[in-house]
Structures are given as C-alpha cells and as structure tokens.
Design a protein around this motif. Structure first.
Motif, PDB file in Angstrom:
ATOM      1  N   ASN A  76     -11.924  -1.431  26.739  1.00 52.80           N
ATOM      2  CA  ASN A  76     -11.178  -0.786  25.653  1.00 52.80           C
ATOM      3  C   ASN A  76      -9.729  -1.268  25.581  1.00 52.80           C
ATOM      4  OD1 ASN A  76     -12.848   1.464  24.298  1.00 52.80           O
ATOM      5  ND2 ASN A  76     -13.329   1.670  26.475  1.00 52.80           N
ATOM      6  N   GLU A  77      -9.245  -1.825  26.665  1.00 46.92           N
ATOM      7  CA  GLU A  77      -7.836  -2.245  26.707  1.00 46.92           C
ATOM      8  C   GLU A  77      -7.590  -3.349  25.677  1.00 46.92           C
ATOM      9  OE1 GLU A  77      -6.359  -4.251  30.294  1.00 46.92           O
ATOM     10  OE2 GLU A  77      -4.749  -2.772  30.322  1.00 46.92           O
ATOM     11  N   GLY A  78      -6.822  -3.014  24.635  1.00 46.11           N
ATOM     12  CA  GLY A  78      -6.507  -3.998  23.608  1.00 46.11           C
ATOM     13  C   GLY A  78      -7.546  -4.129  22.508  1.00 46.11           C
ATOM     14  N   TYR A  79      -8.626  -3.354  22.602  1.00 44.77           N
ATOM     15  CA  TYR A  79      -9.699  -3.455  21.605  1.00 44.77           C
ATOM     16  C   TYR A  79      -9.245  -2.929  20.239  1.00 44.77           C
ATOM     17  CZ  TYR A  79     -14.265  -2.968  19.407  1.00 44.77           C
ATOM     18  OH  TYR A  79     -15.313  -3.059  18.535  1.00 44.77           O
ATOM     19  N   LYS A  80      -9.563  -3.697  19.197  1.00 40.96           N
ATOM     20  CA  LYS A  80      -9.076  -3.381  17.846  1.00 40.96           C
ATOM     21  C   LYS A  80      -9.598  -2.044  17.321  1.00 40.96           C
ATOM     22  CE  LYS A  80      -9.307  -5.106  13.106  1.00 40.96           C
ATOM     23  NZ  LYS A  80      -9.969  -6.040  12.192  1.00 40.96           N
ATOM     24  N   GLY A  81     -10.808  -1.704  17.679  1.00 42.13           N
ATOM     25  CA  GLY A  81     -11.416  -0.503  17.108  1.00 42.13           C
ATOM     26  C   GLY A  81     -12.176  -0.858  15.852  1.00 42.13           C
ATOM     27  N   ARG A  82     -12.930   0.106  15.344  1.00 40.51           N
ATOM     28  CA  ARG A  82     -13.679  -0.114  14.103  1.00 40.51           C
ATOM     29  C   ARG A  82     -13.894   1.232  13.441  1.00 40.51           C
ATOM     30  NH1 ARG A  82     -17.361  -1.237  18.641  1.00 40.51           N
ATOM     31  NH2 ARG A  82     -18.947   0.399  18.580  1.00 40.51           N
ATOM     32  N   MET A  83     -14.602   1.207  12.327  1.00 33.62           N
ATOM     33  CA  MET A  83     -14.741   2.419  11.529  1.00 33.62           C
ATOM     34  C   MET A  83     -15.172   3.636  12.368  1.00 33.62           C
ATOM     35  SD  MET A  83     -13.859   2.993   8.610  1.00 33.62           S
ATOM     36  CE  MET A  83     -13.630   1.387   7.882  1.00 33.62           C
ATOM     37  N   ASN A  84     -16.072   3.401  13.326  1.00 30.93           N
ATOM     38  CA  ASN A  84     -16.592   4.534  14.102  1.00 30.93           C
ATOM     39  C   ASN A  84     -16.221   4.426  15.583  1.00 30.93           C
ATOM     40  OD1 ASN A  84     -18.127   2.325  14.680  1.00 30.93           O
ATOM     41  ND2 ASN A  84     -20.107   3.301  14.426  1.00 30.93           N
ATOM     42  N   TYR A  85     -15.109   3.752  15.865  1.00 32.88           N
ATOM     43  CA  TYR A  85     -14.710   3.601  17.266  1.00 32.88           C
ATOM     44  C   TYR A  85     -13.193   3.528  17.334  1.00 32.88           C
ATOM     45  CZ  TYR A  85     -15.238   2.395  22.142  1.00 32.88           C
ATOM     46  OH  TYR A  85     -15.199   2.428  23.508  1.00 32.88           O
ATOM     47  N   PRO A  86     -12.571   4.276  18.253  1.00 34.00           N
ATOM     48  CA  PRO A  86     -11.108   4.376  18.237  1.00 34.00           C
ATOM     49  C   PRO A  86     -10.375   3.052  18.471  1.00 34.00           C
ATOM     50  CG  PRO A  86     -12.042   5.502  20.152  1.00 34.00           C
ATOM     51  CD  PRO A  86     -13.184   5.121  19.273  1.00 34.00           C
ATOM     52  N   ALA A  87      -9.242   2.933  17.807  1.00 35.21           N
ATOM     53  CA  ALA A  87      -8.398   1.745  17.913  1.00 35.21           C
ATOM     54  C   ALA A  87      -7.644   1.790  19.232  1.00 35.21           C
ATOM     55  CB  ALA A  87      -7.421   1.719  16.746  1.00 35.21           C
ATOM     56  N   ARG A  88      -7.704   0.680  19.996  1.00 38.76           N
ATOM     57  CA  ARG A  88      -7.097   0.679  21.324  1.00 38.76           C
ATOM     58  C   ARG A  88      -6.221  -0.545  21.569  1.00 38.76           C
ATOM     59  NH1 ARG A  88      -7.862   5.440  21.562  1.00 38.76           N
ATOM     60  NH2 ARG A  88      -9.457   6.539  22.743  1.00 38.76           N
ATOM     61  N   ASN A 127      -3.146  -0.818  21.441  1.00 40.90           N
ATOM     62  CA  ASN A 127      -1.944  -0.427  22.194  1.00 40.90           C
ATOM     63  C   ASN A 127      -2.279   0.258  23.529  1.00 40.90           C
ATOM     64  OD1 ASN A 127      -3.106   1.763  20.933  1.00 40.90           O
ATOM     65  ND2 ASN A 127      -1.179   2.804  20.498  1.00 40.90           N
ATOM     66  N   HIS A 128      -3.521   0.151  23.946  1.00 39.39           N
ATOM     67  CA  HIS A 128      -3.970   0.829  25.165  1.00 39.39           C
ATOM     68  C   HIS A 128      -3.756  -0.061  26.393  1.00 39.39           C
ATOM     69  CE1 HIS A 128      -6.309   2.986  28.003  1.00 39.39           C
ATOM     70  NE2 HIS A 128      -7.453   2.372  27.822  1.00 39.39           N
ATOM     71  N   ARG A 129      -3.231   0.533  27.462  1.00 41.90           N
ATOM     72  CA  ARG A 129      -3.008  -0.216  28.704  1.00 41.90           C
ATOM     73  C   ARG A 129      -3.599   0.563  29.877  1.00 41.90           C
ATOM     74  NH1 ARG A 129      -1.999  -2.998  25.050  1.00 41.90           N
ATOM     75  NH2 ARG A 129      -0.064  -4.095  24.565  1.00 41.90           N
ATOM     76  N   ILE A 130      -4.039  -0.175  30.874  1.00 44.52           N
ATOM     77  CA  ILE A 130      -4.654   0.434  32.068  1.00 44.52           C
ATOM     78  C   ILE A 130      -3.939  -0.089  33.312  1.00 44.52           C
ATOM     79  CG2 ILE A 130      -6.793   0.716  33.389  1.00 44.52           C
ATOM     80  CD1 ILE A 130      -8.358   0.149  30.797  1.00 44.52           C
ATOM     81  N   ILE A 131      -3.584   0.817  34.208  1.00 45.13           N
ATOM     82  CA  ILE A 131      -3.006   0.422  35.493  1.00 45.13           C
ATOM     83  C   ILE A 131      -4.158   0.148  36.463  1.00 45.13           C
ATOM     84  CG2 ILE A 131      -1.562   1.178  37.447  1.00 45.13           C
ATOM     85  CD1 ILE A 131       0.035   0.738  34.856  1.00 45.13           C
ATOM     86  N   ARG A 132      -4.111  -0.996  37.113  1.00 45.08           N
ATOM     87  CA  ARG A 132      -5.168  -1.345  38.083  1.00 45.08           C
ATOM     88  C   ARG A 132      -4.907  -0.654  39.406  1.00 45.08           C
ATOM     89  NH1 ARG A 132      -5.667  -3.276  33.113  1.00 45.08           N
ATOM     90  NH2 ARG A 132      -7.430  -4.684  32.916  1.00 45.08           N
ATOM     91  N   MET A 133      -5.987  -0.203  39.994  1.00 46.97           N
ATOM     92  CA  MET A 133      -5.892   0.553  41.231  1.00 46.97           C
ATOM     93  C   MET A 133      -7.004   0.094  42.153  1.00 46.97           C
ATOM     94  SD  MET A 133      -5.781   4.640  40.963  1.00 46.97           S
ATOM     95  CE  MET A 133      -4.326   5.528  41.345  1.00 46.97           C
ATOM     96  N   ASN A 134      -6.678  -0.118  43.415  1.00 49.26           N
ATOM     97  CA  ASN A 134      -7.728  -0.445  44.359  1.00 49.26           C
ATOM     98  C   ASN A 134      -8.087   0.822  45.133  1.00 49.26           C
ATOM     99  OD1 ASN A 134      -8.899  -1.194  46.987  1.00 49.26           O
ATOM    100  ND2 ASN A 134      -8.729  -3.251  46.138  1.00 49.26           N
ATOM    101  N   LEU A 135      -9.341   1.243  45.012  1.00 49.54           N
ATOM    102  CA  LEU A 135      -9.764   2.445  45.739  1.00 49.54           C
ATOM    103  C   LEU A 135     -10.829   2.056  46.739  1.00 49.54           C
ATOM    104  CD1 LEU A 135     -10.065   5.227  43.004  1.00 49.54           C
ATOM    105  CD2 LEU A 135      -8.257   4.955  44.707  1.00 49.54           C
ATOM    106  N   GLU A 136     -10.440   1.985  47.982  1.00 45.50           N
ATOM    107  CA  GLU A 136     -11.390   1.700  49.053  1.00 45.50           C
ATOM    108  C   GLU A 136     -12.192   0.430  48.744  1.00 45.50           C
ATOM    109  OE1 GLU A 136     -11.315   3.779  51.791  1.00 45.50           O
ATOM    110  OE2 GLU A 136      -9.646   4.713  50.762  1.00 45.50           O
TER     111      GLU A 136
END
Ligand SMILES: [Zn+2]
Length: 493
Positions: free
Chosen positions: A180-192, A194-203
């Motif tokens: 979803n990070e940076g995904y344009k979106g479409r008529m039935n799917y949210p625009a993303r 401007n979306h950013r994700i912080i990477r995390m290492n979990l175990e």
C-alpha cells in the motif's frame, strides 16, 4: 488568494517537510500545476506560510475540479489529494532515516515526528475523525469510552455505481499489506500515494509500523507483518508484543484474537494495534491475585473487568512470554461444560483463543490475557460469548481488541437513532426505532427525565449497555458460579 500563490505556499511547506531543497522549487511548482490542470504560474510571493497543508490542498483540489481534471467523485478527489500530499512527504527511505535519527535521541521524538508527518499530509484523516461523537460513561468498571463512528462518510450512489464498473484487482492483496505504501488507489480502494511505513525488525522478521488513517484514540498505530499471512496467536506473538513495548515504551500494543466472532475485522493479515492511550481496562485493578507455581517472579491476578482477564506483571520478558504461553495453551484445551465453555467441538474445530495486550507499568512489563470463546448455540446463534440479542440494538458487531479494552466503537446509525430516543423520553414527536423501545421504556420508568438531563441519561445508558455487551463476551461471568469457574481454571495453571 490567487492559485499561483496557493501553489507557491504549498511548495514552501513541501520543502519544509524535509524531502526537498529550495533548488527543487520550480520543478515542484510545475508538477503541481500539471496535476491541477493549470497552464502557467504568475508571480507570487515567497513568504512565511500560516495555512496548513490540508487547507492549501483543498484550494488546489477546488481548482482541479474547476479545470475538470477531476469530477465530484470522492475517490477521484482522494487520489489527487494523496498525489499532491505525496510532495509533502519525504520518500520512505528518508522518513525511515529521520525516524531513526530521532529515535537515537528519544523514542518519543521519533513517534512524534512520524505522527505529525502522517497528520500534516492528511494520511491520518484528522478532520473526518473529528466528526465522531465521543463521550465517557461511568460504570461499575470505571469510565468507559464511547465513540459513535461517523468518520467514514456514507458512499454516494454515483461512487457505488463507479465502483461496480471496476475490474476486480487483487493488488495490494489487502489494506494491511506493505504494497500500500505509495499506491495510487482506485475507485474502490483507498489512495495511498502519501502513505509511509517505518520498517521494524521483530525477532528476525520484517514488520512495518504505521498509523491508522481513521484513528479511534491517540496515536492509534498498526504494526503489520511484511508477509500477507493470517492472524495467528502463538508464543511468537507474546514475544513480539513485548519487543514492541520495549522499542516504544510509551505505547501499548495488543493483538486481536485469531478466530472469527471474537477476532477483529481483518483476520487475513497478521497485525497488531497500539498507541499512546491509557484505556479503561489498563486502569482497572487486580481484584484477586494468584500464584503461578512455575513462575514465582511473575505476579498474576484477575482483573476487575466485565470480560475474563488475567494480568501478568514482571521485570523479565522471558518469564512473561513463558507464563503467557502456559495460560494460552491451557485455555486452548480447557472446557467447563456447566458454564457452556467448550474448547473444541467434536470435529476438532478449536474455539478458544485469547486477546493479548502488553504495556509498560513503571519498570514492569504487563501482559493482559483476555480469555475468548467463539462457540455458538441454538439459543445464541451469533455467539454464546458475544453481545446477546437484547443489547444488539446498540452493538451487534464483533468485540475486538479496542472494545475489549473498554472503548466502544458504535455504528453511525446510532447518531440519528439516539436523538429519536431522546425525543421519545421527552414525550416529543419522534421516530424511535422499534428495537430501542423496550430500553427506552425502562429508562423512562427509572429516571426523571428533563430537557437538561436527557442527553446525559441516554449516554450513561449507552455506557451501561456497553458494559453488558462486554459481560456477554466474558467467558467466566461475574456471578458466584462464574467466579468459581474462573478459580477452577486458575487451579490448572
Ligand atoms: Zn495483506
């Protein structure tokens, strides 16, 4: 204000947001005018900007609609807004680098940075969230929090028609996927965009950390697995939850249960929810302590709460993980037929799981384990430990993590419906729904209702119904029989 000035101001904010330099100005201004259908820019002042990016983007969108780049369709507006706001947001690698830089000074500074960024670029829908109706409700379990969710607007018929014409696309696989990070979106799917994700290492595994666009509480965040895989509570869950609050000590984190009925709405993608908020359940006290013979360093007790909650506290994370796993495994196989508690049905289908929540308390790690059972019966086809029919006029949806902790997320229909209940109580002309009648009659019989107190009476009563909803979801009821049952289970640990 001229549109050229708006563009200039917008780019001034974009440069300030950390992803660009002053040298990028002409390039960015030209990109914006292309996006909103303008042919040229006239002279504008390079000045201090007092308006927010959200206000400025509204003006850009209005111009784009005038220029017929977009129609009035909400989805088109959302897509263009996210593309414009993408300029207000540094690329993922830069956001992650800033986050790490702040984190090295103080975890609070890091989340403050990311939270502010996510609000500033309208990824977190602050204005829509402000539409929610929120009120506290005093109950025997403390002050519960009630939210009538009005943040997601009803879809208009044109939008629904446009969605119907869309081809089915399976990308991104779900709303919680990294794709979803940076995904344009479409008529039935949210625009993303401007979306950013912080990477995390979990175990040793890659996870992402992001905020929820439609937050129900302060700094409502989601921690998601890089892999699209179903929700599953295992020992690794406890390990990851404790790791998350070690990394973000000012946040709580919890997981939805991993079975239908008692789980949340998205079981298809492994994820947790956290944030910077103290929920009513966190304030509830232990009413009965007990000992875990194999874990003398872990303090254990039953929480005074409408659902069945075991609270563990300790300094050592390993002890807490092992103790949590012990309780989880015992519960998965524990039946008490007198209380309609059945671990597995004859065909081997499992019905027992837990909703775990982790938080810090001074120098201790705290783990709340909420015992869940998703069995149905002839009497309760929606679920034996699910809101029963007499409270479904207020809440019939699943009791997920957020509700478990004492925050009710109630459907939008209740906004107009409760107004009609108020009118009914005041003996004014009204359109009360049939399913609220019995409840309203009881209120009328028990309280003297006036113009001044009617809203409070109804809100308090909604709180009482929510407490009942949680009691319905509790496996060991709060009567003598139920508490004796709880003791029998504790004795197996
Ligand atoms: Zn997914």
């Amino acid at each position: 204000m001229s549109i050229s000035q708006t563009v200039k101001d917008f780019i001034t904010l974009a440069i300030q947001s950390g992803g660009w330099m002053e040298m990028d100005r002409l390039y960015l201004e030209n990109r914006v005018i292309a996006m909103i259908g303008e042919n040229s820019l006239s002279k504008a002042e390079n000045r201090m900007v007092s308006e927010s990016a959200v206000d400025l983007v509204d003006q850009l969108l209005t111009q784009a609609e005038k220029n017929q780049v977009i129609t009035g369709l909400q989805a088109e507006k959302d897509i263009l807004e996210a593309q414009l706001m993408d300029l207000m947001t540094p690329p993922p690698s830069v956001v992650n680098a800033y986050f790490a830089q702040y984190y090295s000074k103080d975890p609070v500074q890091a989340t403050d940075y990311f939270f502010k960024l996510s609000k500033n670029n309208d990824y977190i829908k602050t204005r829509e969230i402000a539409r929610n109706i929120i009120f506290p409700a005093e109950t025997e379990y403390g002050e519960l929090e009630i939210t009538i969710n009005l943040s997601k607007p009803e879809k208009d018929p044109k939008q629904i028609a446009a969605e119907r014409q869309m081809k089915k696309v399976d990308y991104p696989e779900c709303m919680l996927c990294m794709e979803n990070e940076g995904y344009k979106g479409r008529m039935n799917y949210p625009a993303r965009t401007n979306h950013r994700i912080i990477r995390m290492n979990l175990e040793g595994e890659s996870w992402g950390f992001q905020y929820s666009p439609y937050a129900y509480y302060n700094e409502h965040c989601i921690i998601l697995s890089e892999e699209h895989r179903p929700m599953k509570i295992t020992k690794a869950t406890f390990r990851r939850l404790l790791k998350i609050i070690e990394v973000l000590p000012h946040y709580f984190v919890g997981s939805n249960a991993d079975l239908p009925i008692v789980g949340g709405s998205i079981l298809s993608h492994d994820h947790y929810q956290g944030g910077r908020h103290t929920f009513p359940m966190a304030l509830a006290e232990i009413e009965r302590n007990f000992e875990l013979k194999d874990y003398p360093n872990v303090k254990a007790g039953i929480v005074k709460w409408p659902m069945s909650v075991i609270r563990l506290q300790g300094k050592n994370q390993e002890d807490l993980i092992e103790a949590s796993q012990l309780i989880f495994e015992k519960w998965q196989n524990y039946s008490d037929e007198a209380l309609q508690i059945v671990a597995k049905t004859a065909d081997g289908t499992p019905h027992h799981t837990i909703t775990p929540i982790a938080r810090r308390k001074d120098d201790l790690f705290e783990m709340d384990l909420v015992l869940r059972d998703n069995n149905v019966s002839e009497e309760f086809p929606d679920g034996i430990f699910h809101p029963h029919p007499d409270v479904q006029h207020i809440k019939k949806e699943n009791i997920g993590l957020i509700e478990v902790m004492g925050l009710a997320v109630l459907p939008p229909r209740l906004e107009p419906e409760l107004k009609e209940v108020e009118k009914y109580l005041l003996a004014e002309k009204n359109d009360i729904a049939d399913y609220h009648l019995e409840w309203a009659e009881q209120l009328k019989a028990n309280v003297h209702i006036t113009q001044e107190n009617v809203t409070h009476v109804v809100q308090k009563a909604v709180g009482a119904v929510f407490a009942r909803v949680l009691e319905d979801a509790g496996v060991f009821k709060r009567d003598v029989e139920g508490q004796e049952g709880f003791t029998r289970f504790i004795k197996t640990l």
